[in-house]
Design a protein around this motif. Structure first.
Motif, PDB file in Angstrom:
ATOM      1  N   ALA A   8       0.837  -1.204   0.000  1.00 11.59           N
ATOM      2  CA  ALA A   8       0.000   0.000   0.000  1.00 11.59           C
ATOM      3  C   ALA A   8       0.873   1.255   0.000  1.00 11.59           C
ATOM      4  O   ALA A   8       0.588   2.233  -0.706  1.00 11.59           O
ATOM      5  N   LEU A   9       1.966   1.226   0.782  1.00 12.97           N
ATOM      6  CA  LEU A   9       2.859   2.382   0.818  1.00 12.97           C
ATOM      7  C   LEU A   9       3.483   2.638  -0.551  1.00 12.97           C
ATOM      8  O   LEU A   9       3.622   3.796  -0.982  1.00 12.97           O
ATOM      9  N   ALA A  10       3.863   1.561  -1.254  1.00 10.14           N
ATOM     10  CA  ALA A  10       4.461   1.726  -2.583  1.00 10.14           C
ATOM     11  C   ALA A  10       3.509   2.453  -3.521  1.00 10.14           C
ATOM     12  O   ALA A  10       3.914   3.325  -4.293  1.00 10.14           O
ATOM     13  N   VAL A  11       2.234   2.115  -3.436  1.00  7.42           N
ATOM     14  CA  VAL A  11       1.244   2.787  -4.277  1.00  7.42           C
ATOM     15  C   VAL A  11       1.072   4.239  -3.844  1.00  7.42           C
ATOM     16  O   VAL A  11       0.966   5.146  -4.678  1.00  7.42           O
ATOM     17  N   LEU A  12       1.069   4.479  -2.541  1.00  4.77           N
ATOM     18  CA  LEU A  12       0.876   5.845  -2.033  1.00  4.77           C
ATOM     19  C   LEU A  12       2.047   6.755  -2.374  1.00  4.77           C
ATOM     20  O   LEU A  12       1.886   7.987  -2.393  1.00  4.77           O
ATOM     21  N   MET A  13       3.227   6.198  -2.631  1.00  3.24           N
ATOM     22  CA  MET A  13       4.378   7.031  -2.955  1.00  3.24           C
ATOM     23  C   MET A  13       4.293   7.623  -4.346  1.00  3.24           C
ATOM     24  O   MET A  13       4.973   8.619  -4.646  1.00  3.24           O
ATOM     25  N   LEU A  14       3.478   7.056  -5.219  1.00  6.20           N
ATOM     26  CA  LEU A  14       3.398   7.549  -6.595  1.00  6.20           C
ATOM     27  C   LEU A  14       2.938   9.004  -6.671  1.00  6.20           C
ATOM     28  O   LEU A  14       3.598   9.823  -7.321  1.00  6.20           O
ATOM     29  N   PRO A  15       1.814   9.380  -6.045  1.00  2.92           N
ATOM     30  CA  PRO A  15       1.439  10.796  -6.104  1.00  2.92           C
ATOM     31  C   PRO A  15       2.416  11.718  -5.387  1.00  2.92           C
ATOM     32  O   PRO A  15       2.589  12.866  -5.780  1.00  2.92           O
ATOM     33  N   VAL A  16       3.072  11.207  -4.328  1.00  4.31           N
ATOM     34  CA  VAL A  16       4.050  12.028  -3.612  1.00  4.31           C
ATOM     35  C   VAL A  16       5.202  12.406  -4.537  1.00  4.31           C
ATOM     36  O   VAL A  16       5.587  13.578  -4.651  1.00  4.31           O
ATOM     37  N   LEU A  17       5.750  11.407  -5.226  1.00  4.95           N
ATOM     38  CA  LEU A  17       6.851  11.672  -6.144  1.00  4.95           C
ATOM     39  C   LEU A  17       6.422  12.589  -7.279  1.00  4.95           C
ATOM     40  O   LEU A  17       7.153  13.516  -7.659  1.00  4.95           O
ATOM     41  N   LEU A  18       5.229  12.359  -7.814  1.00  7.85           N
ATOM     42  CA  LEU A  18       4.764  13.161  -8.942  1.00  7.85           C
ATOM     43  C   LEU A  18       4.611  14.624  -8.569  1.00  7.85           C
ATOM     44  O   LEU A  18       5.076  15.521  -9.281  1.00  7.85           O
ATOM     45  N   GLY A  70      -4.837   1.071  -6.473  1.00  7.96           N
ATOM     46  CA  GLY A  70      -5.258   1.679  -5.216  1.00  7.96           C
ATOM     47  C   GLY A  70      -6.457   1.015  -4.567  1.00  7.96           C
ATOM     48  O   GLY A  70      -6.425   0.702  -3.359  1.00  7.96           O
ATOM     49  N   PRO A  71      -7.553   0.770  -5.310  1.00  4.35           N
ATOM     50  CA  PRO A  71      -8.720   0.140  -4.679  1.00  4.35           C
ATOM     51  C   PRO A  71      -8.426  -1.242  -4.104  1.00  4.35           C
ATOM     52  O   PRO A  71      -9.089  -1.679  -3.160  1.00  4.35           O
ATOM     53  N   ARG A  72      -7.426  -1.927  -4.648  1.00  9.62           N
ATOM     54  CA  ARG A  72      -7.119  -3.281  -4.187  1.00  9.62           C
ATOM     55  C   ARG A  72      -6.117  -3.291  -3.042  1.00  9.62           C
ATOM     56  O   ARG A  72      -6.233  -4.099  -2.115  1.00  9.62           O
ATOM     57  N   LEU A  73      -5.125  -2.403  -3.096  1.00  9.75           N
ATOM     58  CA  LEU A  73      -4.019  -2.469  -2.136  1.00  9.75           C
ATOM     59  C   LEU A  73      -4.163  -1.510  -0.958  1.00  9.75           C
ATOM     60  O   LEU A  73      -3.593  -1.772   0.109  1.00  9.75           O
ATOM     61  N   VAL A  74      -4.874  -0.411  -1.145  1.00  7.77           N
ATOM     62  CA  VAL A  74      -4.964   0.607  -0.093  1.00  7.77           C
ATOM     63  C   VAL A  74      -6.293   0.472   0.631  1.00  7.77           C
ATOM     64  O   VAL A  74      -7.362   0.591   0.014  1.00  7.77           O
ATOM     65  N   PRO A  75      -6.292   0.218   1.944  1.00 13.90           N
ATOM     66  CA  PRO A  75      -7.553   0.102   2.680  1.00 13.90           C
ATOM     67  C   PRO A  75      -8.207   1.456   2.884  1.00 13.90           C
ATOM     68  O   PRO A  75      -7.529   2.468   3.061  1.00 13.90           O
ATOM     69  N   GLU A  76      -9.510   1.457   2.853  1.00 15.72           N
ATOM     70  CA  GLU A  76     -10.262   2.683   3.089  1.00 15.72           C
ATOM     71  C   GLU A  76     -10.288   2.994   4.577  1.00 15.72           C
ATOM     72  O   GLU A  76     -10.268   2.080   5.413  1.00 15.72           O
ATOM     73  N   SER A  77     -10.302   4.266   4.923  1.00 16.50           N
ATOM     74  CA  SER A  77     -10.452   4.675   6.317  1.00 16.50           C
ATOM     75  C   SER A  77     -11.102   6.038   6.359  1.00 16.50           C
ATOM     76  O   SER A  77     -10.954   6.852   5.442  1.00 16.50           O
ATOM     77  N   ARG A  78     -11.865   6.264   7.433  1.00 19.36           N
ATOM     78  CA  ARG A  78     -12.545   7.558   7.603  1.00 19.36           C
ATOM     79  C   ARG A  78     -12.851   7.754   9.076  1.00 19.36           C
ATOM     80  O   ARG A  78     -12.721   6.821   9.881  1.00 19.36           O
ATOM     81  N   ASP A  79     -13.241   8.943   9.428  1.00 22.54           N
ATOM     82  CA  ASP A  79     -13.672   9.242  10.785  1.00 22.54           C
ATOM     83  C   ASP A  79     -15.072   8.666  10.980  1.00 22.54           C
ATOM     84  O   ASP A  79     -15.991   9.022  10.234  1.00 22.54           O
ATOM     85  N   PRO A  80     -15.267   7.778  11.963  1.00 26.89           N
ATOM     86  CA  PRO A  80     -16.593   7.191  12.155  1.00 26.89           C
ATOM     87  C   PRO A  80     -17.621   8.187  12.689  1.00 26.89           C
ATOM     88  O   PRO A  80     -18.821   7.946  12.589  1.00 26.89           O
ATOM     89  N   ASN A  81     -17.167   9.277  13.259  1.00 29.31           N
ATOM     90  CA  ASN A  81     -18.082  10.278  13.806  1.00 29.31           C
ATOM     91  C   ASN A  81     -17.721  11.668  13.284  1.00 29.31           C
ATOM     92  O   ASN A  81     -17.334  12.552  14.041  1.00 29.31           O
ATOM     93  N   PRO A  82     -17.870  11.877  11.970  1.00 28.74           N
ATOM     94  CA  PRO A  82     -17.484  13.173  11.410  1.00 28.74           C
ATOM     95  C   PRO A  82     -18.502  14.254  11.752  1.00 28.74           C
ATOM     96  O   PRO A  82     -19.685  13.983  11.932  1.00 28.74           O
TER      97      PRO A  82
END
Length: 506
Positions: free
Chosen positions: A21-31, A192-204
């Motif tokens: 997941a981190l490897a995928v997340l690094m792509l936009p950072v580098l770009l 991204g949809p396969r490797l990166v887990p979704e997360s959010r604030d449960p009480n936004p």
């Protein structure tokens, strides 16, 4: 008491899944990091192809960071509410499509509009990547390592910009610097949809459009005021923009304090460890960007290196930045985080000192060494300061905390160029001695920047050109000496601030 943990719709707890997941997340950072520095190398070709006016050329550069800075905090809060992975994928898709469109912009106005939209979608990318790291890596040691890699992506991308830009522009048209977003971002969109887990604030909390507008009205005029003051001085426009930013910022803070569920918890800044980490983050980026501003010009315009070769001189510093960020994860087990950050800022000061002592001799080796020392400092201070910022909030509020970190990064980037760049230009103008035989327009162009003097010299007879270049390069190195001393002083002050605010950080 902390609220319930952040929800994860596709939990992946295996170590291999986390690092994938981190490897995928690094792509936009580098770009995004590469995009921050590569555009300046394409400007001559863009000017030739689209013939922008002077103001349009400035807006091609400035509209992206103006939109980005104003939207980072709102997008971070939106990611907490809607889902960080969802926002990341929306941002990645939009950024890719608009970048491809920008590559074929028929007019300067169309390119400016595309850059503005890139800023809009870019603001979705960066807070999402860091907040997802906060939620994916729950072990503190693993999280620090991941943040070290994330921070290295920023500094590495900035250093890679000249290399990538030089290669692309030597072989392809100016649009290639925008088209590179397509092959970089497609793996994120697909995997991204396969490797990166979704997360959010449960009480936004509820969406607060007024706070969004106030955040925009604070950061966008502030960024514009800094840039305007650096290029034109204290004009009515720059002062007016600063006043608007100040008033909007005061109203924004008051509104957040009154709301039961604020978009941004401004009381975090009352914690010395949090505010000290944000300041260290900002000033580390300030040192890196300010250093690159004058070193890249020296290598190309004084040493005569091509953009690609100039970028290669900076590669050892890039490697040291990455290594330092990874090593500090182990070192911080034995020393306090505050000590690590202070050490990083002091190394930044040493890097500027090396330039002040040897840079004016024109030694590329000395500049390489200085960047290596500075890279070690930035890698150390950035990794730990970002970790302290994220650790200060519950995982479900990571989006807002990440947005603060990103805002500090963008503000430090703008200030690094604006403050050190304006001081360098002022010293250059003060020390430049123009030879006889220049027209009024040539004298004006040569007096502004070293690049302007180099362009004017190409129009002159050999003897006059040599005299102008010698004077311009001497004046530029005098400015480098001044800005290096100021940079060194600022890093020493920053180290003192970090020592005081982070002494109890754990």
């Amino acid at each position: 008491m902390l609220s319930a943990p952040a929800t994860t719709t596709t939990p992946r707890t295996g170590a291999r899944a986390r690092w994938a997941a981190l490897a995928v997340l690094m792509l936009p950072v580098l770009l995004v990091a590469v995009d921050n520095t590569v555009l300046s190398f394409a400007l001559p070709l863009i000017s030739e192809a689209l013939a922008p006016s002077g103001p349009q050329q400035l807006w091609i550069i400035d509209v992206y960071p103006l939109v980005l800075a104003g939207l980072l905090v709102p997008m971070g809060a939106l990611g907490d509410r809607l889902g960080r992975r969802r926002l990341l994928l929306i941002g990645g898709t939009g950024f890719t499509v608009i970048s491809a469109a920008a590559a074929f912009a028929p007019t300067a106005a169309a390119l400016i509009a595309a850059r503005a939209l890139m800023g809009f979608f870019g603001a979705m990318l960066m807070p999402a990547t860091l907040s997802l790291i906060r939620n994916i890596f729950t072990d503190p040691t693993e999280r620090r390592t991941a943040i070290a890699i994330w921070a290295a992506g920023f500094s590495g991308g900035a250093a890679l910009g000249p290399i990538v830009g030089g290669f692309l522009l030597e072989h392809f048209s100016w649009g290639s610097v925008f088209l590179m977003a397509v092959p970089v971002m497609l793996p994120l969109i697909v995997l991204g949809p396969r490797l990166v887990p979704e997360s959010r604030d449960p009480n936004p909390g509820p969406v607060d459009p007024v706070s969004v507008v106030l955040a925009l009205a604070t950061m966008t005029p502030l960024t514009y005021a800094i840039k305007s003051f650096a290029s034109e001085g204290a004009t009515a426009v720059s002062v007016g923009a600063a006043v608007i930013a100040l008033l909007a910022g005061i109203v924004f803070v008051r509104r957040q304090l009154r709301r039961e569920t604020p978009m941004l918890d401004v009381t975090l800044f009352t914690r010395p460890a949090f505010s000290g980490a944000v300041a260290a983050n900002l000033l580390s980026v300030f040192s890196m960007v300010g250093f690159l501003y004058f070193v890249s010009q020296h290598l190309q315009l004084v040493s005569g290196l091509s953009p690609m070769k100039a970028g290669m001189v900076l590669v050892p510093g890039l490697i040291v930045t990455i290594v330092a960020g990874l090593l500090v994860v182990r070192i911080v087990r034995r020393i306090t985080p505050g000590t690590a950050v202070v050490a990083g800022l002091l190394m930044n000061a040493v890097g500027f000192t090396i330039v002040a002592v040897t840079g004016t001799w024109g030694s590329d080796l000395a500049l390489m060494l200085a960047f290596m020392v500075l890279g070690a400092g930035v890698g150390t201070a950035e990794t730990i300061s970002n970790d302290l910022i994220l650790a200060a909030v519950p995982a479900e509020k990571a989006g807002a905390a990440s947005a603060i970190s990103e805002t500090a990064y963008e503000t430090g980037s703008v200030l690094g160029t604006a403050v050190l760049g304006s001081l360098l230009n002022a010293a250059y103008t003060a020390h430049l001695v123009l030879p006889a035989g220049l027209s009024a327009q040539q004298a004006t162009d040569a007096s502004h920047t070293l690049g302007g003097a180099t362009a004017v010299a190409a129009q002159l007879p050999a003897s006059t050109a040599d005299a102008l270049l010698a004077s311009a390069q001497h004046a530029f190195d005098s400015g480098v000496l001044l800005t290096s001393l100021i940079g060194m002083g600022l890093m020493l002050v920053a180290a003192c601030i970090a020592r005081r605010t982070l002494r109890h950080a754990r």
